[in-house]
Design a protein around this motif. Sequence first.
Motif, PDB file in Angstrom:
ATOM      1  N   THR A 218       0.846  -1.195   0.000  1.00 25.73           N
ATOM      2  CA  THR A 218       0.000   0.000   0.000  1.00 25.73           C
ATOM      3  C   THR A 218       0.884   1.249   0.000  1.00 25.73           C
ATOM      4  O   THR A 218       0.721   2.152  -0.804  1.00 25.73           O
ATOM      5  N   GLY A 219       1.820   1.271   0.946  1.00 23.32           N
ATOM      6  CA  GLY A 219       2.870   2.288   0.946  1.00 23.32           C
ATOM      7  C   GLY A 219       4.129   1.699   0.349  1.00 23.32           C
ATOM      8  O   GLY A 219       4.245   0.472   0.202  1.00 23.32           O
ATOM      9  N   VAL A 220       5.067   2.560  -0.047  1.00 26.07           N
ATOM     10  CA  VAL A 220       6.364   2.075  -0.489  1.00 26.07           C
ATOM     11  C   VAL A 220       7.437   2.842   0.263  1.00 26.07           C
ATOM     12  O   VAL A 220       7.228   3.988   0.668  1.00 26.07           O
ATOM     13  N   GLY A 221       8.563   2.187   0.459  1.00 27.03           N
ATOM     14  CA  GLY A 221       9.661   2.815   1.176  1.00 27.03           C
ATOM     15  C   GLY A 221      10.867   1.914   1.140  1.00 27.03           C
ATOM     16  O   GLY A 221      10.814   0.822   0.557  1.00 27.03           O
ATOM     17  N   ALA A 222      11.964   2.355   1.743  1.00 26.71           N
ATOM     18  CA  ALA A 222      13.209   1.596   1.692  1.00 26.71           C
ATOM     19  C   ALA A 222      13.846   1.558   3.074  1.00 26.71           C
ATOM     20  O   ALA A 222      13.958   2.593   3.733  1.00 26.71           O
ATOM     21  N   GLY A 223      14.238   0.375   3.499  1.00 18.86           N
ATOM     22  CA  GLY A 223      15.115   0.238   4.657  1.00 18.86           C
ATOM     23  C   GLY A 223      16.541   0.326   4.153  1.00 18.86           C
ATOM     24  O   GLY A 223      16.930  -0.411   3.255  1.00 18.86           O
ATOM     25  N   THR A 235      15.204  11.461  13.246  1.00 17.41           N
ATOM     26  CA  THR A 235      13.960  11.187  13.974  1.00 17.41           C
ATOM     27  C   THR A 235      13.343   9.863  13.503  1.00 17.41           C
ATOM     28  O   THR A 235      12.123   9.728  13.464  1.00 17.41           O
ATOM     29  N   ASN A 236      14.205   8.898  13.170  1.00 15.71           N
ATOM     30  CA  ASN A 236      13.780   7.550  12.772  1.00 15.71           C
ATOM     31  C   ASN A 236      12.994   7.530  11.460  1.00 15.71           C
ATOM     32  O   ASN A 236      12.311   6.560  11.175  1.00 15.71           O
ATOM     33  N   ASN A 237      13.099   8.574  10.653  1.00 17.20           N
ATOM     34  CA  ASN A 237      12.318   8.646   9.422  1.00 17.20           C
ATOM     35  C   ASN A 237      13.126   8.410   8.152  1.00 17.20           C
ATOM     36  O   ASN A 237      12.600   8.602   7.057  1.00 17.20           O
ATOM     37  N   ALA A 238      14.380   8.027   8.281  1.00 17.92           N
ATOM     38  CA  ALA A 238      15.156   7.761   7.065  1.00 17.92           C
ATOM     39  C   ALA A 238      14.493   6.638   6.281  1.00 17.92           C
ATOM     40  O   ALA A 238      13.845   5.757   6.849  1.00 17.92           O
ATOM     41  N   GLY A 239      14.655   6.670   4.959  1.00 17.21           N
ATOM     42  CA  GLY A 239      14.155   5.609   4.097  1.00 17.21           C
ATOM     43  C   GLY A 239      12.837   5.913   3.417  1.00 17.21           C
ATOM     44  O   GLY A 239      12.284   5.059   2.741  1.00 17.21           O
ATOM     45  N   GLU A 240      12.328   7.143   3.573  1.00 19.38           N
ATOM     46  CA  GLU A 240      11.028   7.458   2.967  1.00 19.38           C
ATOM     47  C   GLU A 240      11.200   7.757   1.476  1.00 19.38           C
ATOM     48  O   GLU A 240      10.816   8.813   0.963  1.00 19.38           O
ATOM     49  N   TRP A 241      11.751   6.766   0.807  1.00 20.67           N
ATOM     50  CA  TRP A 241      11.940   6.801  -0.648  1.00 20.67           C
ATOM     51  C   TRP A 241      10.598   6.957  -1.350  1.00 20.67           C
ATOM     52  O   TRP A 241      10.526   7.564  -2.426  1.00 20.67           O
ATOM     53  N   GLY A 242       9.533   6.433  -0.766  1.00 15.60           N
ATOM     54  CA  GLY A 242       8.202   6.582  -1.362  1.00 15.60           C
ATOM     55  C   GLY A 242       7.786   8.037  -1.456  1.00 15.60           C
ATOM     56  O   GLY A 242       6.898   8.370  -2.259  1.00 15.60           O
ATOM     57  N   HIS A 243       8.420   8.880  -0.667  1.00 14.06           N
ATOM     58  CA  HIS A 243       8.090  10.303  -0.710  1.00 14.06           C
ATOM     59  C   HIS A 243       9.254  11.122  -1.238  1.00 14.06           C
ATOM     60  O   HIS A 243       9.506  12.247  -0.802  1.00 14.06           O
ATOM     61  N   THR A 244       9.990  10.530  -2.176  1.00 15.82           N
ATOM     62  CA  THR A 244      10.879  11.307  -3.033  1.00 15.82           C
ATOM     63  C   THR A 244      10.184  11.444  -4.386  1.00 15.82           C
ATOM     64  O   THR A 244       9.241  10.723  -4.690  1.00 15.82           O
ATOM     65  N   LEU A 245      10.680  12.376  -5.196  1.00 14.46           N
ATOM     66  CA  LEU A 245       9.971  12.720  -6.434  1.00 14.46           C
ATOM     67  C   LEU A 245      10.190  11.718  -7.543  1.00 14.46           C
ATOM     68  O   LEU A 245      11.315  11.310  -7.812  1.00 14.46           O
ATOM     69  N   LEU A 246       9.114  11.376  -8.212  1.00 15.75           N
ATOM     70  CA  LEU A 246       9.227  10.765  -9.526  1.00 15.75           C
ATOM     71  C   LEU A 246       8.914  11.845 -10.578  1.00 15.75           C
ATOM     72  O   LEU A 246       9.552  11.922 -11.626  1.00 15.75           O
ATOM     73  N   GLN A 247       7.970  12.706 -10.266  1.00 21.12           N
ATOM     74  CA  GLN A 247       7.451  13.648 -11.260  1.00 21.12           C
ATOM     75  C   GLN A 247       7.057  14.931 -10.531  1.00 21.12           C
ATOM     76  O   GLN A 247       6.040  14.943  -9.833  1.00 21.12           O
ATOM     77  N   LEU A 248       7.879  15.967 -10.655  1.00 21.32           N
ATOM     78  CA  LEU A 248       7.563  17.242 -10.015  1.00 21.32           C
ATOM     79  C   LEU A 248       6.151  17.687 -10.419  1.00 21.32           C
ATOM     80  O   LEU A 248       5.811  17.688 -11.608  1.00 21.32           O
ATOM     81  N   ASP A 249       5.352  18.055  -9.405  1.00 17.89           N
ATOM     82  CA  ASP A 249       3.986  18.530  -9.642  1.00 17.89           C
ATOM     83  C   ASP A 249       3.127  17.482 -10.354  1.00 17.89           C
ATOM     84  O   ASP A 249       2.199  17.822 -11.096  1.00 17.89           O
TER      85      ASP A 249
ATOM     86  N   ASN B 327      13.592  13.648   3.039  1.00 15.89           N
ATOM     87  CA  ASN B 327      12.702  12.500   3.219  1.00 15.89           C
ATOM     88  C   ASN B 327      13.461  11.180   3.182  1.00 15.89           C
ATOM     89  O   ASN B 327      13.148  10.257   3.926  1.00 15.89           O
ATOM     90  N   LEU B 328      14.462  11.094   2.324  1.00 16.44           N
ATOM     91  CA  LEU B 328      15.194   9.833   2.247  1.00 16.44           C
ATOM     92  C   LEU B 328      16.179   9.659   3.397  1.00 16.44           C
ATOM     93  O   LEU B 328      16.302   8.567   3.947  1.00 16.44           O
ATOM     94  N   LEU B 329      16.876  10.743   3.776  1.00 14.38           N
ATOM     95  CA  LEU B 329      17.987  10.596   4.726  1.00 14.38           C
ATOM     96  C   LEU B 329      17.653  11.076   6.128  1.00 14.38           C
ATOM     97  O   LEU B 329      18.378  10.767   7.064  1.00 14.38           O
ATOM     98  N   ASN B 330      16.580  11.877   6.265  1.00 21.63           N
ATOM     99  CA  ASN B 330      16.190  12.396   7.588  1.00 21.63           C
ATOM    100  C   ASN B 330      17.376  13.084   8.267  1.00 21.63           C
ATOM    101  O   ASN B 330      17.683  12.839   9.422  1.00 21.63           O
ATOM    102  N   ILE B 331      18.031  13.944   7.496  1.00 25.41           N
ATOM    103  CA  ILE B 331      19.142  14.748   8.008  1.00 25.41           C
ATOM    104  C   ILE B 331      18.597  16.009   8.652  1.00 25.41           C
ATOM    105  O   ILE B 331      17.461  16.405   8.410  1.00 25.41           O
ATOM    106  N   SER B 332      19.415  16.652   9.478  1.00 26.32           N
ATOM    107  CA  SER B 332      18.943  17.835  10.182  1.00 26.32           C
ATOM    108  C   SER B 332      19.447  19.144   9.575  1.00 26.32           C
ATOM    109  O   SER B 332      18.888  20.197   9.853  1.00 26.32           O
TER     110      SER B 332
END
Lengths: 415, 415
Positions: A218-223, A235-249, B327-332
């Motif tokens: 359902t969600g996507v992401g990367a460890g 803040t334990n949020n690294a890996g949110e690759w699902g919320h990097t850009l594929l297509q600006l706007d 979002n990917l690295l959770n850097i400060s």
Amino acid sequence: MPRQTSRDLRNESRFEVLHALFTLGPSTRQEIAKHTGLSPATVATLVTQFLSEGVLRIATIEQNTVGRPYERLTIDPGRGRILGIDVAETYVDATVYDVLLQPLGQSQVMLDEHQNGQTYVVDGIVRAIDAAIADGGTTRAQITGVGVSMPGQVRPDAGVSVFAPNWDWHDVTIEALLAERLGLPVYVDNPLKAIALSELWFGVGRTTKSMAVVNLGTGVGAGIVIDRALLRGETNNAGEWGHTLLQLDGRLCRCGRRGCVEAYLGVCGLQTTLAEIDPDHPALREAQQPGFVAAVADGLTRGDSALAELARRTSHYLAAALGDLVNLLNISHITLTGWTTAALSEWLIPAVRSELPDHVLPGSLPDLTVEASKVPGNPVALGMAAFSLEQFLGTLGLASKASLPATGRRLRSPV
Amino acid sequence: MPRQTSRDLRNESRFEVLHALFTLGPSTRQEIAKHTGLSPATVATLVTQFLSEGVLRIATIEQNTVGRPYERLTIDPGRGRILGIDVAETYVDATVYDVLLQPLGQSQVMLDEHQNGQTYVVDGIVRAIDAAIADGGTTRAQITGVGVSMPGQVRPDAGVSVFAPNWDWHDVTIEALLAERLGLPVYVDNPLKAIALSELWFGVGRTTKSMAVVNLGTGVGAGIVIDRALLRGETNNAGEWGHTLLQLDGRLCRCGRRGCVEAYLGVCGLQTTLAEIDPDHPALREAQQPGFVAAVADGLTRGDSALAELARRTSHYLAAALGDLVNLLNISHITLTGWTTAALSEWLIPAVRSELPDHVLPGSLPDLTVEASKVPGNPVALGMAAFSLEQFLGTLGLASKASLPATGRRLRSPV
């Protein structure tokens, strides 16, 4: 200034010995010394302590024709049971493990992805746990810890679900809620951290220096693993690759931003892509996401042309987005996991391998591998059990505070 | 299995003492012990060794009204000179430093960005070095090492420019070419690694656990610091943020892929954006990139509306692409550097700070800072001098192999 580390597996001799036994299975003192790099004398001393504490037991004694008999040591599997729980938007998977992380029993409870109440979700978790305990022939009294993966952003140090976009949860104190309901010690974390830990303990991470463990559901992401250590971020949020850009706007993502990878590669993203290809496709009439993904896999097997186009576009998106991970992190391994991967890997992985070189800088390409995870069972549940076990080992005769894993806290006891 | 580290600053006592003196300036033994976490007795022993070896000298002796006089120690600046060289597509900057990395002299040689021959580039580097040595009142015999940053992908372990897209260089053995021409020890690396090291030694990296040092120039990229350590990646290519996606299948990037961040935020990207706004804009008639960027800054000061729109779109692209890093690295921390930053930061940074929350997951936002680098001088030259100095310190009475930085090799001697 004090040095800090992101290692969840601390370079601490007592912990190293125990972890070696997970990696190697029953082993001699010599094998432990070779694996850990500790001196044979140190290993012998620690093993003697562990045996007297009942943490280890002798698995076998073997006698060669010459020399002394040698003993193979193992962690005493009778020392307790661990629960690993994978809470997703559409289901709860619960597995009971012994302290060697061998599965003893499991269960699955489906969640309606359109429900988001705290009571509804907590009830589903409790039902899954009760069923898994029954399936494993275990009693609640034997459970030493429960590791629970929650979707979205989680602060394990606070036991809080900071943000779960699908449920619109903000700062829910899920660990306390669960500990109260279960009467058991609970540790919460994020599925991306869990899948990375499961690969570190039981998958390609045993031999790989750097990797991304990519979850498609359902969600996507990367460890992310760098230098054999889990990347947590500030803040334990690294890996949110699902919320990097594929297509600006581009497409609106459920996080509120436009154009995120998840809006193309999450299951809703696949549904949107299929609707662009054929808005009347029968797979779009499935009410729940697992049914949709199963219908896509069935249709691909039957040669459905709209679904073949969906697979083609999805592979293109996936190759491009994985290329970003490689270019930024220069990792050598990508492991795909999650239930979309389980259903569709035979269509996605060959196409991604073929296209990925078009997206990766030449110097980052050598020896790059992309494959489906080989970790058995549910890797999120297994990883959460491993986190819980790390903390349990911290209480198993490991009195020194320094031997606790880097999360820096013990399990939250039931209130 | 052996543990590996990405730290360029090794946790080795002798190196730690010397590095503390760079960070603190002239210091007492007590201050060094406090800064490094080493025991006062260890520091006293090491300082005595360094004094006898001539590596350190006593900078001042102070006497309080009571107690013993105390000595402030410093690295002997007479021990040698270090060259830091920033080779870009459009210029070579060379700076001579003493071993405290104080600049003594510098020079700049412009390169024609439309020339790409090895001899042309090497000649430019040699001319810049000769001029810097003359400007610093130094002799070539005093130079103990030359750190050279080359654009594109560099393998410092092999001394090779693996791929320089602007010049279409592939596997050029630049270190050997330069060592032969200069008759000096040469160390080559990539500007992203150099800017990260300069921030670690002299910028926000002294107090920050994780950051991205983002370079905006002809090329764009990020030096990434995780847990106070430089992220190199498997083949020294980590940080190629310029070759992550802004727009799938968007503008053609010079790397050959479509839609990369660099195709929007590199100087050519800015030129393309301006041409989309006003193809006849006079700034586009500048033949070389530095002239174009200067014309943009001038025009923005004058209130040129097309350039204001260029700044608006560029800030939008930059905020989105920096959001991916967070979002990917959770850097400060994000630190912006490079000559585009130097010219345009007053227009870009406030707009980026304003828009960035729209791109960053809420749990990754607290305490996030974006600012222009405060490292004095050319950070690429300074970072390369610091790399070269790390290696030089390895030869300065630091006989133990363990004290060498993690790059695991000494400077290539002239052939």
